[in-house]
Design a protein around this motif. Structure first.
Motif, PDB file in Angstrom:
ATOM      1  N   ARG A 116       0.882  -1.181   0.014  1.00  0.00           N
ATOM      2  CA  ARG A 116       0.010   0.085  -0.001  1.00  0.00           C
ATOM      3  C   ARG A 116       0.776   1.227   0.122  1.00  0.00           C
ATOM      4  O   ARG A 116       0.389   2.427   0.250  1.00  0.00           O
ATOM      5  N   ARG A 117       2.217   1.116  -0.048  1.00  0.00           N
ATOM      6  CA  ARG A 117       3.152   2.384  -0.161  1.00  0.00           C
ATOM      7  C   ARG A 117       2.786   3.404  -1.248  1.00  0.00           C
ATOM      8  O   ARG A 117       2.512   2.859  -2.508  1.00  0.00           O
ATOM      9  N   THR A 118       2.920   4.663  -1.189  1.00  0.00           N
ATOM     10  CA  THR A 118       2.514   5.524  -1.985  1.00  0.00           C
ATOM     11  C   THR A 118       3.739   5.760  -3.059  1.00  0.00           C
ATOM     12  O   THR A 118       5.125   5.353  -2.673  1.00  0.00           O
ATOM     13  N   GLY A 122       3.683  10.501  -5.300  1.00  0.00           N
ATOM     14  CA  GLY A 122       2.816  10.743  -4.117  1.00  0.00           C
ATOM     15  C   GLY A 122       1.406  10.747  -4.482  1.00  0.00           C
ATOM     16  O   GLY A 122       0.630  11.490  -3.653  1.00  0.00           O
ATOM     17  N   THR A 123       1.054  10.229  -5.305  1.00  0.00           N
ATOM     18  CA  THR A 123      -0.633  10.399  -5.848  1.00  0.00           C
ATOM     19  C   THR A 123      -0.958   9.149  -6.033  1.00  0.00           C
ATOM     20  O   THR A 123      -2.431   9.207  -6.679  1.00  0.00           O
ATOM     21  N   ALA A 124      -0.350   7.904  -5.853  1.00  0.00           N
ATOM     22  CA  ALA A 124      -1.175   6.772  -6.247  1.00  0.00           C
ATOM     23  C   ALA A 124      -0.127   5.742  -5.646  1.00  0.00           C
ATOM     24  O   ALA A 124       0.881   5.779  -5.345  1.00  0.00           O
ATOM     25  N   PRO A 125      -0.734   4.293  -5.673  1.00  0.00           N
ATOM     26  CA  PRO A 125       0.085   3.472  -4.883  1.00  0.00           C
ATOM     27  C   PRO A 125       1.236   2.856  -5.752  1.00  0.00           C
ATOM     28  O   PRO A 125       0.916   2.825  -7.019  1.00  0.00           O
ATOM     29  N   GLY A 173      -4.417  -0.653  -2.263  1.00  0.00           N
ATOM     30  CA  GLY A 173      -3.412   0.312  -1.442  1.00  0.00           C
ATOM     31  C   GLY A 173      -4.042   1.622  -1.721  1.00  0.00           C
ATOM     32  O   GLY A 173      -3.784   2.531  -1.139  1.00  0.00           O
ATOM     33  N   TYR A 174      -5.124   1.946  -2.674  1.00  0.00           N
ATOM     34  CA  TYR A 174      -5.717   3.033  -3.065  1.00  0.00           C
ATOM     35  C   TYR A 174      -6.521   3.557  -1.753  1.00  0.00           C
ATOM     36  O   TYR A 174      -6.554   4.929  -1.675  1.00  0.00           O
ATOM     37  N   GLN A 175      -6.806   2.995  -0.909  1.00  0.00           N
ATOM     38  CA  GLN A 175      -7.651   3.489   0.253  1.00  0.00           C
ATOM     39  C   GLN A 175      -6.992   3.762   1.423  1.00  0.00           C
ATOM     40  O   GLN A 175      -7.327   3.812   2.455  1.00  0.00           O
ATOM     41  N   HIS A 176      -5.573   3.718   1.367  1.00  0.00           N
ATOM     42  CA  HIS A 176      -4.632   3.666   2.448  1.00  0.00           C
ATOM     43  C   HIS A 176      -4.920   5.142   3.106  1.00  0.00           C
ATOM     44  O   HIS A 176      -4.413   6.297   2.482  1.00  0.00           O
ATOM     45  N   ARG A 177      -5.163   5.276   4.618  1.00  0.00           N
ATOM     46  CA  ARG A 177      -5.338   6.247   5.039  1.00  0.00           C
ATOM     47  C   ARG A 177      -4.394   6.544   6.574  1.00  0.00           C
ATOM     48  O   ARG A 177      -4.900   7.313   7.217  1.00  0.00           O
TER      49      ARG A 177
ATOM     50  N   ARG B 185      -3.972   9.936  -0.524  1.00  0.00           N
ATOM     51  CA  ARG B 185      -2.982  10.412  -1.442  1.00  0.00           C
ATOM     52  C   ARG B 185      -3.052   9.312  -2.587  1.00  0.00           C
ATOM     53  O   ARG B 185      -2.730   9.840  -3.760  1.00  0.00           O
ATOM     54  N   ASN B 186      -3.273   8.164  -2.184  1.00  0.00           N
ATOM     55  CA  ASN B 186      -3.163   7.071  -3.027  1.00  0.00           C
ATOM     56  C   ASN B 186      -4.073   7.266  -4.091  1.00  0.00           C
ATOM     57  O   ASN B 186      -4.069   6.301  -5.251  1.00  0.00           O
ATOM     58  N   VAL B 223      -3.852  11.424   4.003  1.00  0.00           N
ATOM     59  CA  VAL B 223      -4.808  12.029   3.212  1.00  0.00           C
ATOM     60  C   VAL B 223      -5.039  13.327   2.911  1.00  0.00           C
ATOM     61  O   VAL B 223      -4.131  14.057   3.494  1.00  0.00           O
TER      62      VAL B 223
END
Lengths: 503, 268
Positions: A116-118, A122-125, A173-177, B185-186, B223
């Motif tokens: 899930r790392r960015t 910095g805008t997608a996994p 990983g897109y939902q990583h908060r 961010r992802n 986020v």
């Protein structure tokens, strides 16, 4: 067998001092864990605990038949260690996660890439490279992250020969908060609401696990009536989601009567949770020390009446589904996962029980109210879409019955007792340098929360394992050899959480 | 004989779609509370009890001024209501919460105790979208609760299709986006790309505390604290998650299909 294990034993929703965990050098720790898994144990959680001298690996395993959990750790180290995944695939995602979070490299891991790392921008996994099948007839299909319906994001990469799927790789990983990383040093003021939204459709499941962990750290448990309320809410959550799933499965094979009816009945169950606490997803009900709202006799009577109607409606809607030959033809032999695969991957919840595996925390590791009242474990053989739908239907019936019985016999007493403060350097109600584990059978399967406190009783490490973390690879396997057009149907039959995985 | 059974069932049940908005709206659960009312004038000097218990820092109190509660950040946990001695924060039971401007969600000042509800789109956009609005939904770190209670509007009880509102499978087919989640961010790139792919003129609706301000995850480095960090937002619908009735009210209000402040029947 747990009687021969060298791991430290503990029961569900209890704690033990960090010093009580046996510690071995990394290679030996991996060998010891592998030996326990060979003896029938199951990996509930595998994570790193960073320290000054390196990172400890920690394993939490379950001996289901013996109704006990066990824990052990490695000595702190940095760099490489022999992969557990090479011999026990159920560790594969855990080892990727540890590699990503702590830089420990599992030598021999067959598919080491980010979870899930960015990425650098910095805008997608950082998805890494995808597995590719070569050949002139092979084509690749990429789906997501944004999907066609109102669903969470994730990326699916299919390798196909014509209509047939040879391989599916799922990149999340897109939902990583930062739901887990943010807990270090906690609990904070926002912690409970973050826990409630780890997977928002499993608010009660995750909140109950969290509350149990804090209660275990305080050396206490919630009042009996609060445990009863939590069990009611947990089963209502199961009813709502399983009903929704049956409707969604019906919709995906264009069987609209059940789809339309279940869409409405699901709301009826959600409204019962709202009757209890005001929120359809159970926000604000469970808190460490008990519950925030009570079910007074008048409210319980209303709930019982409305529950009877909803359960009868579900029965009718499900009846049409099972009667229709066209539904059966689409469900049977679609997306099969076989029992040995399910065991090797460590599947949990309905997908595991649909392979004939008797695996249910409420039965294997009962905590809270489930020590006093139980529903039979719902199992179906076959491992296909039909079996997964059948398990959900059995659980709908059994949870419905469980609720009707429990609502008729409420325990008395308070619903909340503030957690006591044991002797600590600071007046906090959490024991220092202690590890607590709580498993809860959410509607998707086993939820595992592990907390390790520091010398001040704050969270040194908090590990959350949503059932989806175990099960996503099951979906990938189910697609092998299937028509790609059956992906939506197979996907619904698992209905896994994206945010619960991505944390 | 399922064919006969289902037909009999449907005949027996009749139309299950609610009368609202032609009839009265369904009641919110009694413990829901609805929108909050904030009477800053009732605050006692120097008190900040509500500020200390708020999990999302939705309440502030500038020096020598009454409190300000940002309903966009609020997750409606009611901790502030319990903590407040002089009953400055009270639940209204009103399901209507959608607003057009972010600042309209901040309550507490004299004259600003309650929400100023959303105004309709301007006439040109209303003409375009008023009777046919196609939305693409993007979950950007949403927990699946806002998603679920948006999805429910498509079921037979709510039947969103009767208002000409539909969720579509491609941004190219859409008139706008409905965004849930704090925008992880992802998901930033995917959200931008989806927004770019929607033909203009287009609108954006932010549903839930996360999409408005980050919700429980506000301030986390993972986020972006809400959709308007990435795209311009035309409608904010608060809640954690908002009740389906609150979402429906917001959509209809935006399209000018509900009169401001009352419940006049919708022209069909």
């Amino acid at each position: 067998m747990s009687s021969e294990t060298s791991f430290a034993l503990l029961a569900n929703a209890t704690s033990l001092p960090w010093a009580a965990l046996p510690e071995w050098p990394a290679a030996e720790f991996v060998r010891a864990t592998a030996a326990e898994l060979d003896r029938g144990a199951r990996l509930c959680a595998w994570f790193g605990v960073p320290g000054d001298a390196g990172t400890h690996l920690v394993a939490i395993i379950a001996f289901d038949a013996d109704n006990t959990l066990a824990a052990a750790r490695s000595a702190p180290f940095a760099g490489h260690y022999p992969s557990l995944t090479a011999t026990h695939p159920q560790a594969h995602l855990f080892e990727r996660e540890v590699w990503e979070q702590h830089g420990l490299v599992p030598d021999g891991h067959p598919w080491l890439k980010p979870v899930r790392r960015t990425d650098a921008a910095g805008t997608a996994p950082a998805n890494g490279e995808f597995f590719r099948v070569d050949g002139r007839e092979i084509h690749e299909v990429a789906v997501g992250p944004v999907h066609a319906g109102i669903i969470e994001p994730g990326h699916f990469r299919f390798q196909c020969a014509g209509e047939e799927v040879l391989h599916l790789e799922i990149a999340l990983g897109y939902q990583h908060r930062g739901a887990e990383t943010g807990l270090a040093g906690g609990p904070h003021r926002a912690t409970l609401s973050q826990i409630e939204t780890v997977a928002g459709d499993t608010t009660i499941g995750h909140a109950t696990a969290y509350a149990s962990v804090l209660e275990a750290l305080a050396g206490t448990e919630a009042p009996l009536r609060a445990q009863w309320l939590r069990a009611l809410a947990l089963e209502l959550e199961r009813l709502a989601n399983h009903t929704g799933d049956l409707g969604a499965l019906a919709n995906d094979v264009a069987f609209l009567p059940t789809s339309a009816a279940c869409g409405k009945i699901r709301g009826d169950f959600l409204n019962l949770t709202a009757l209890l606490c005001g929120n359809r997803f159970g926000r604000g009900l469970v808190r460490p020390g008990g519950c925030h709202h009570d079910l007074e006799p008048a409210r319980a009577t209303t709930m019982l009446e409305r529950l009877r109607v909803a359960v009868a409606d579900t029965e009718q809607a499900a009846g049409w589904l099972w009667d229709a030959a066209s539904v059966r033809a689409r469900f049977e032999n679609t997306g099969p996962v076989f029992a040995p695969q399910a065991t090797a991957l460590g599947l949990v919840g309905p997908p595991a029980r649909a392979c004939g595996l008797v695996r249910d925390v409420r039965y294997d590791h009962p905590a809270g109210w489930y020590r006093l009242a139980q529903a039979p474990v719902a199992v179906w053989p076959g491992g296909d879409v039909y079996a997964r739908a059948r398990v959900r239907w059995l659980e709908l019936q059994r949870s419905g019955q469980f609720l009707l019985e429990q609502l008729a016999t409420p325990p008395d007493g308070p619903i909340f007792e503030a957690l006591p403060a044991p002797a600590c350097p600071e007046p906090v109600s959490r024991a220092p340098d202690t590890l607590a584990v709580a498993l809860v059978e959410g509607w998707r399967g086993e939820i595992c929360h592990v907390a390790l406190t520091d010398s001040a009783g704050k969270f040194r490490r908090y590990k959350i394992t949503d059932p989806s973390f175990h099960n996503w690879t099951g979906l990938a396997l189910a697609l092998r050899g299937q028509a790609i057009s059956d992906f939506p149907l197979c996907n619904k039959s698992f209905n896994l959480s994206y945010c619960g995985h991505d944390l | 004989m399922f064919a006969l059974d289902t037909l009999t069932h449907r005949l027996k049940r009749g139309c299950e779609t609610m009368a609202y908005p032609d009839g009265p709206p369904p009641a919110l659960p009694d413990r829901h509370g609805g929108a909050l009312r904030v009477d800053g004038a009732r605050c006692t000097d120097g008190c900040g009890a509500c500020i200390e218990v708020c999990p999302t820092d939705a309440i502030t109190r500038p020096a020598n001024q009454p409190i300000a509660l940002d309903l966009g950040r609020c997750i409606f946990c009611h901790a502030c209501i319990s903590a407040c001695g002089p009953a400055a924060i009270t639940p209204t039971g009103d399901h209507r919460m959608a607003v057009r401007r972010r600042e309209d969600l901040v309550l507490g000042a004299a004259g600003g105790e309650q929400l100023r509800l959303a105004a309709a789109l301007d006439e040109k956009l209303r003409k375009l979208f008023g009777r046919s609005l196609r939305l693409r939904q993007v979950s950007a770190g949403g927990c699946n609760a806002c998603e679920a209670d948006t999805n429910v509007l498509g079921t037979i009880g709510w039947d969103l299709g009767r208002f000409g509102i539909q969720f579509v499978a491609s941004p190219r087919h859409a008139d706008g986006l409905l965004i849930t989640g704090p925008v992880s961010r992802n998901m930033e790139l995917a959200l931008r790309k989806t927004w770019d792919a929607v033909p203009a003129p287009k609108i954006v609706i932010a549903v839930g505390a996360c999409a408005i301000a980050g919700g429980p995850f506000v301030g986390r480095p993972e986020v972006r604290d809400g959709a308007d960090a990435i795209v311009p937002v035309d409608l904010y619908i608060p809640g954690c998650p908002p009740h389906p009735l609150t979402i429906l009210d917001g959509l209809l209000r935006l399209l000018g299909r509900l009169e401001t402040g009352d419940r006049a029947p919708t022209p069909r």
